[in-house]
Enzyme design. Structure first.
Site, PDB file in Angstrom:
ATOM      1  N   LYS A 103     -94.494  19.657 144.276  1.00 54.01           N
ATOM      2  CA  LYS A 103     -95.274  18.410 144.200  1.00 54.01           C
ATOM      3  C   LYS A 103     -94.348  17.204 144.351  1.00 54.01           C
ATOM      4  O   LYS A 103     -94.688  16.240 145.038  1.00 54.01           O
ATOM      5  CB  LYS A 103     -95.985  18.359 142.841  1.00 54.01           C
ATOM      6  CG  LYS A 103     -96.458  17.009 142.406  1.00 54.01           C
ATOM      7  CD  LYS A 103     -97.168  17.104 141.093  1.00 54.01           C
ATOM      8  CE  LYS A 103     -96.669  16.271 139.941  1.00 54.01           C
ATOM      9  NZ  LYS A 103     -95.921  15.075 140.077  1.00 54.01           N
ATOM     10  N   ASN A 104     -93.155  17.274 143.710  1.00 49.58           N
ATOM     11  CA  ASN A 104     -92.263  16.115 143.697  1.00 49.58           C
ATOM     12  C   ASN A 104     -91.533  15.896 145.020  1.00 49.58           C
ATOM     13  O   ASN A 104     -90.826  14.908 145.164  1.00 49.58           O
ATOM     14  CB  ASN A 104     -91.253  16.238 142.550  1.00 49.58           C
ATOM     15  CG  ASN A 104     -91.919  16.049 141.191  1.00 49.58           C
ATOM     16  OD1 ASN A 104     -93.121  15.801 141.119  1.00 49.58           O
ATOM     17  ND2 ASN A 104     -91.140  16.172 140.126  1.00 49.58           N
ATOM     18  N   ARG A 108     -98.896   7.200 140.902  1.00 51.20           N
ATOM     19  CA  ARG A 108     -97.869   6.187 141.142  1.00 51.20           C
ATOM     20  C   ARG A 108     -97.362   6.205 142.585  1.00 51.20           C
ATOM     21  O   ARG A 108     -96.494   5.428 142.962  1.00 51.20           O
ATOM     22  CB  ARG A 108     -96.691   6.420 140.195  1.00 51.20           C
ATOM     23  CG  ARG A 108     -96.987   6.046 138.773  1.00 51.20           C
ATOM     24  CD  ARG A 108     -95.944   6.594 137.827  1.00 51.20           C
ATOM     25  NE  ARG A 108     -94.592   6.162 138.140  1.00 51.20           N
ATOM     26  CZ  ARG A 108     -94.082   4.989 137.780  1.00 51.20           C
ATOM     27  NH1 ARG A 108     -94.806   4.136 137.097  1.00 51.20           N
ATOM     28  NH2 ARG A 108     -92.838   4.679 138.073  1.00 51.20           N
ATOM     29  N   CYS A 134     -98.917   9.940 135.096  1.00 51.65           N
ATOM     30  CA  CYS A 134     -99.112  10.537 133.783  1.00 51.65           C
ATOM     31  C   CYS A 134     -98.721   9.518 132.731  1.00 51.65           C
ATOM     32  O   CYS A 134     -97.733   8.809 132.888  1.00 51.65           O
ATOM     33  CB  CYS A 134     -98.236  11.775 133.637  1.00 51.65           C
ATOM     34  SG  CYS A 134     -99.021  13.255 134.239  1.00 51.65           S
ATOM     35  N   ARG A 190     -93.598   3.840 132.019  1.00 53.52           N
ATOM     36  CA  ARG A 190     -93.342   4.098 133.431  1.00 53.52           C
ATOM     37  C   ARG A 190     -93.368   2.821 134.271  1.00 53.52           C
ATOM     38  O   ARG A 190     -94.204   2.642 135.144  1.00 53.52           O
ATOM     39  CB  ARG A 190     -94.338   5.132 133.970  1.00 53.52           C
ATOM     40  CG  ARG A 190     -94.286   6.419 133.215  1.00 53.52           C
ATOM     41  CD  ARG A 190     -94.938   7.527 133.984  1.00 53.52           C
ATOM     42  NE  ARG A 190     -93.980   8.256 134.766  1.00 53.52           N
ATOM     43  CZ  ARG A 190     -94.294   9.294 135.530  1.00 53.52           C
ATOM     44  NH1 ARG A 190     -95.530   9.700 135.641  1.00 53.52           N
ATOM     45  NH2 ARG A 190     -93.374   9.925 136.206  1.00 53.52           N
ATOM     46  N   ASP A 214     -89.348  17.776 132.737  1.00 52.47           N
ATOM     47  CA  ASP A 214     -90.616  18.500 132.959  1.00 52.47           C
ATOM     48  C   ASP A 214     -90.580  19.939 132.431  1.00 52.47           C
ATOM     49  O   ASP A 214     -91.608  20.602 132.391  1.00 52.47           O
ATOM     50  CB  ASP A 214     -90.945  18.538 134.457  1.00 52.47           C
ATOM     51  CG  ASP A 214     -91.106  17.158 135.046  1.00 52.47           C
ATOM     52  OD1 ASP A 214     -92.179  16.858 135.572  1.00 52.47           O
ATOM     53  OD2 ASP A 214     -90.142  16.366 134.965  1.00 52.47           O
ATOM     54  N   VAL A 242     -85.157  11.137 128.889  1.00 50.83           N
ATOM     55  CA  VAL A 242     -85.546  10.525 130.165  1.00 50.83           C
ATOM     56  C   VAL A 242     -86.765   9.625 129.977  1.00 50.83           C
ATOM     57  O   VAL A 242     -86.805   8.496 130.473  1.00 50.83           O
ATOM     58  CB  VAL A 242     -85.819  11.606 131.233  1.00 50.83           C
ATOM     59  CG1 VAL A 242     -86.294  10.985 132.546  1.00 50.83           C
ATOM     60  CG2 VAL A 242     -84.546  12.425 131.473  1.00 50.83           C
ATOM     61  N   ARG A 257    -103.356  18.494 139.174  1.00 53.53           N
ATOM     62  CA  ARG A 257    -102.528  17.512 139.890  1.00 53.53           C
ATOM     63  C   ARG A 257    -101.222  18.145 140.367  1.00 53.53           C
ATOM     64  O   ARG A 257    -100.670  17.724 141.390  1.00 53.53           O
ATOM     65  CB  ARG A 257    -102.182  16.327 138.964  1.00 53.53           C
ATOM     66  CG  ARG A 257    -103.319  15.337 138.753  1.00 53.53           C
ATOM     67  CD  ARG A 257    -102.791  14.064 138.134  1.00 53.53           C
ATOM     68  NE  ARG A 257    -101.536  13.696 138.764  1.00 53.53           N
ATOM     69  CZ  ARG A 257    -100.495  13.174 138.135  1.00 53.53           C
ATOM     70  NH1 ARG A 257    -100.552  12.929 136.858  1.00 53.53           N
ATOM     71  NH2 ARG A 257     -99.390  12.884 138.785  1.00 53.53           N
TER      72      ARG A 257
HETATM   73  C1  UD1 Z   1     -90.131  11.839 138.850  1.00 55.09           C
HETATM   74  C2  UD1 Z   1     -90.968  13.088 138.825  1.00 55.09           C
HETATM   75  C3  UD1 Z   1     -91.210  13.574 137.411  1.00 55.09           C
HETATM   76  C4  UD1 Z   1     -89.900  13.693 136.658  1.00 55.09           C
HETATM   77  C5  UD1 Z   1     -89.077  12.419 136.772  1.00 55.09           C
HETATM   78  C6  UD1 Z   1     -87.692  12.556 136.155  1.00 55.09           C
HETATM   79  C7  UD1 Z   1     -92.336  12.829 140.806  1.00 55.09           C
HETATM   80  C8  UD1 Z   1     -93.687  12.625 141.361  1.00 55.09           C
HETATM   81  N1  UD1 Z   1     -92.241  12.813 139.474  1.00 55.09           N
HETATM   82  O1  UD1 Z   1     -90.900  10.802 138.237  1.00 55.09           O
HETATM   83  O2  UD1 Z   1     -91.850  14.854 137.479  1.00 55.09           O
HETATM   84  O3  UD1 Z   1     -90.172  13.920 135.302  1.00 55.09           O
HETATM   85  O4  UD1 Z   1     -88.910  12.067 138.150  1.00 55.09           O
HETATM   86  O5  UD1 Z   1     -87.021  13.632 136.733  1.00 55.09           O
HETATM   87  O6  UD1 Z   1     -91.375  13.038 141.514  1.00 55.09           O
HETATM   88  N2  UD1 Z   1     -87.920   3.755 135.095  1.00 55.09           N
HETATM   89  C9  UD1 Z   1     -87.830   2.400 134.834  1.00 55.09           C
HETATM   90  N3  UD1 Z   1     -88.113   1.547 135.862  1.00 55.09           N
HETATM   91  C10 UD1 Z   1     -88.472   1.960 137.111  1.00 55.09           C
HETATM   92  C11 UD1 Z   1     -88.544   3.362 137.365  1.00 55.09           C
HETATM   93  C12 UD1 Z   1     -88.258   4.237 136.323  1.00 55.09           C
HETATM   94  O7  UD1 Z   1     -87.516   1.975 133.726  1.00 55.09           O
HETATM   95  O8  UD1 Z   1     -88.727   1.131 137.992  1.00 55.09           O
HETATM   96  C13 UD1 Z   1     -87.638   4.704 133.995  1.00 55.09           C
HETATM   97  C14 UD1 Z   1     -88.863   5.545 133.615  1.00 55.09           C
HETATM   98  O9  UD1 Z   1     -89.701   4.841 132.722  1.00 55.09           O
HETATM   99  C15 UD1 Z   1     -88.219   6.754 132.992  1.00 55.09           C
HETATM  100  C16 UD1 Z   1     -86.930   6.920 133.798  1.00 55.09           C
HETATM  101  O10 UD1 Z   1     -86.691   5.661 134.421  1.00 55.09           O
HETATM  102  O11 UD1 Z   1     -87.904   6.498 131.645  1.00 55.09           O
HETATM  103  C17 UD1 Z   1     -86.986   7.997 134.844  1.00 55.09           C
HETATM  104  O12 UD1 Z   1     -88.069   7.771 135.716  1.00 55.09           O
HETATM  105  P1  UD1 Z   1     -88.054   8.276 137.235  1.00 55.09           P
HETATM  106  O13 UD1 Z   1     -86.862   9.121 137.459  1.00 55.09           O
HETATM  107  O14 UD1 Z   1     -88.269   7.101 138.112  1.00 55.09           O
HETATM  108  O15 UD1 Z   1     -89.349   9.209 137.279  1.00 55.09           O
HETATM  109  P2  UD1 Z   1     -90.455   9.291 138.404  1.00 55.09           P
HETATM  110  O16 UD1 Z   1     -89.858   9.103 139.745  1.00 55.09           O
HETATM  111  O17 UD1 Z   1     -91.619   8.447 138.018  1.00 55.09           O
END
Ligand code: UD1
Length: 455
Positions: free
Chosen positions: A41-42, A114, A138, A143, A328, A350, A436
């Site tokens: 999915k990712n 997202r 989620c 986020r 995850d 995380v 999802r």
């Molecule tokens: C992706 C994965 C999710 C996984 C996560 C971490 C997908 C669809 N989802 O989510 O399964 O758990 O990576 O491996 O690929 N953050 C900020 N500001 C931002 C962006 C992120 O503060 O603009 C923070 C988030 O709140 C979180 C951390 O950074 O605490 C990591 O988030 P991120 O790695 O961006 O996760 P996703 O890409 O949303």
């Protein structure tokens, strides 16, 4: 918030043809048998967005039947991309006639996903502007999207916040820049890749995420004509090119789904072969699995995960960015840890709110205490903000059936596992959310001999 989740769950269920989003499980039976995992999915959802950057069609193979794929398909179609299913699991994405879509249309398809944020770079290149609605995903922590917006600004985008979302333009086109992420965010790294790949000049991204799905996205972009090098110490250098062509690619397998079924085997005293799972991307998970007392056998075409019949052992685990223990994986593993003999500690570093699912496990008889701040000093792979929680899991506990409600994707899957491991009957609502990210999970439960019905 609950009614919003209900709607998301029902929509997600409908997208993959689930007739109901409530399941009744009669637990206490081991899960045994073989299931297959397909594309992650990712990766798949991002690979679909990457097709927007090309001037010729792309073909993506190994696409799972999950509702997030339908969300991205709807979003691409709203932007004029023609998406055809050539055969089950194989999509042709033709971006020849990309056009703008309105907030309402994007919102209708995106729901709480997202993914729209990753459309920014490709749309700025193709159309000179992009609209992004309010974003969900989620509900694990806030986020935020600040890393994404700051990176886009660094590349020359003008970001305007409106009542119903964000409007972006790039009056001078996107231009390469030096960017350092405050945290190796997966989404923000993908944002930079998808935006810088056709920018003018070179972009150096520091503190980048290097998850296997990101490496697979880079492989796709390279097939399309990009020049991207992954350098030591989380540095990615992207030399912008003017044009990209379509790709043909088979998606990397879903390691999160594989780890989830592995934990299900352990929690239910079962024996599950996950076809399509590969050792290399799961090494960190496999180490922890072995420490807990789970057994596995690496096969030619998958991995067999099983409970060896001897007592499970407690562990200390800290979630981390790759190559650490992925966030995850902790939710399904915690269900297995409720059966270990002793006290396990799981630190979540995380996300700031990813232990909400443990309330339902406690209702079923687990003994899990969540501490809002960490309870031990832990070594950090990368510097990060001071957010961490610890779940202390004391086992073994006797789980019994209960009525629970799925809060999010991974938490929801762990509720399923807990219900399958528990004695008696559980009713789980909102299971549409699970579709999802877990392909055909109802069919897979049937294949593994679970005793359940959708109601
Ligand atoms: C992706 C994965 C999710 C996984 C996560 C971490 C997908 C669809 N989802 O989510 O399964 O758990 O990576 O491996 O690929 N953050 C900020 N500001 C931002 C962006 C992120 O503060 O603009 C923070 C988030 O709140 C979180 C951390 O950074 O605490 C990591 O988030 P991120 O790695 O961006 O996760 P996703 O890409 O949303």
């Amino acid at each position: 918030m609950n009614s919003h989740l209900d709607l998301d769950s029902r929509k997600a269920a409908q997208r993959v043809g689930l007739t109901s989003d409530t399941i009744v499980i009669r637990g206490g039976k081991p899960l045994n048998g073989r299931i297959e995992v397909r594309g992650a999915k990712n990766l798949v959802t991002k690979a679909m967005v990457a097709a927007l950057l090309a001037d010729t069609p792309s073909i993506l193979k190994g696409v799972p039947e999950i509702s997030d794929v339908h969300v991205v398909k709807g979003l691409l179609e709203a932007h004029g991309v023609v998406v055809d299913e050539l055969m089950p699991g194989e999509l042709r994405l033709d971006p020849s006639n990309v056009s703008s879509a309105h907030f309402a249309e994007i919102n209708a398809h995106a729901g709480s996903s997202r993914i729209p944020i990753l459309f920014c770079g490709p749309l700025l290149h193709q159309l000179g502007e992009a609209f992004i609605p309010d974003l969900g995903g989620c509900r694990i922590g806030d986020r935020p999207i600040d890393f994404h917006l700051n990176a886009l600004r660094a590349l020359g985008a003008v970001v305007e916040k409106l009542d119903d979302g964000i409007h972006l333009t790039a009056p001078d086109g996107l231009i390469g820049a030096n960017i350092e992420l405050p945290f190796p965010s997966v989404g923000a790294t993908e944002q930079v890749l998808l935006s810088a790949v056709r920018a003018e000049g070179t972009t150096e991204l520091k503190n980048a995420a290097i998850e296997p799905e990101i490496m697979d996205l880079i492989a796709i972009l390279q097939k399309m004509g990009a020049i991207i090098s992954v350098e030591p110490n989380r540095v990615i250098v992207i030399e912008g090119v003017q044009k990209l062509r379509g790709y043909v690619h088979t998606a990397i397998f879903d390691r999160n789904e594989a780890a989830s079924w592995a934990s299900a085997a352990l929690a239910t005293h079962g024996d599950i072969t996950v076809g399509g799972a590969k050792q290399q991307e799961l090494m960190t998970f496999l180490n922890v699995y072995r420490k807990v007392g789970g057994e596995f056998e690496v096969l030619e075409d998958g991995i067999r995960f099983y409970h060896p019949g001897t007592p499970l052992k407690p562990v200390m685990v800290e979630t981390d960015v790759h190559p650490g223990f992925m966030t995850d994986w902790q939710q399904p593993l915690i269900v297995a840890l409720t059966q270990a003999e002793g006290t396990s500690v799981v630190h979540e570093t995380v996300y700031e709110n990813r232990f909400g699912f443990t309330d339902a496990l406690n209702t079923m008889g687990a003994d899990i205490t969540v501490h809002q701040s960490g309870i031990a000093s832990i070594t950090r792979r990368v510097p990060r903000r001071p957010l961490e929680q610890a779940a202390v899991v004391t086992g073994p506990t006797h789980l019994t059936g209960a009525d629970v409600r799925v809060p999010d994707l991974r938490g929801g899957f762990s509720h399923l596992i807990a219900a399958l491991a528990a004695e008696g009957t559980s009713t789980i609502s909102n299971v549409g959310i699970i579709s999802r990210g877990y392909e055909l999970f109802i069919d897979k439960l049937e294949q593994l001999g679970a005793d359940f019905e959708l109601v």
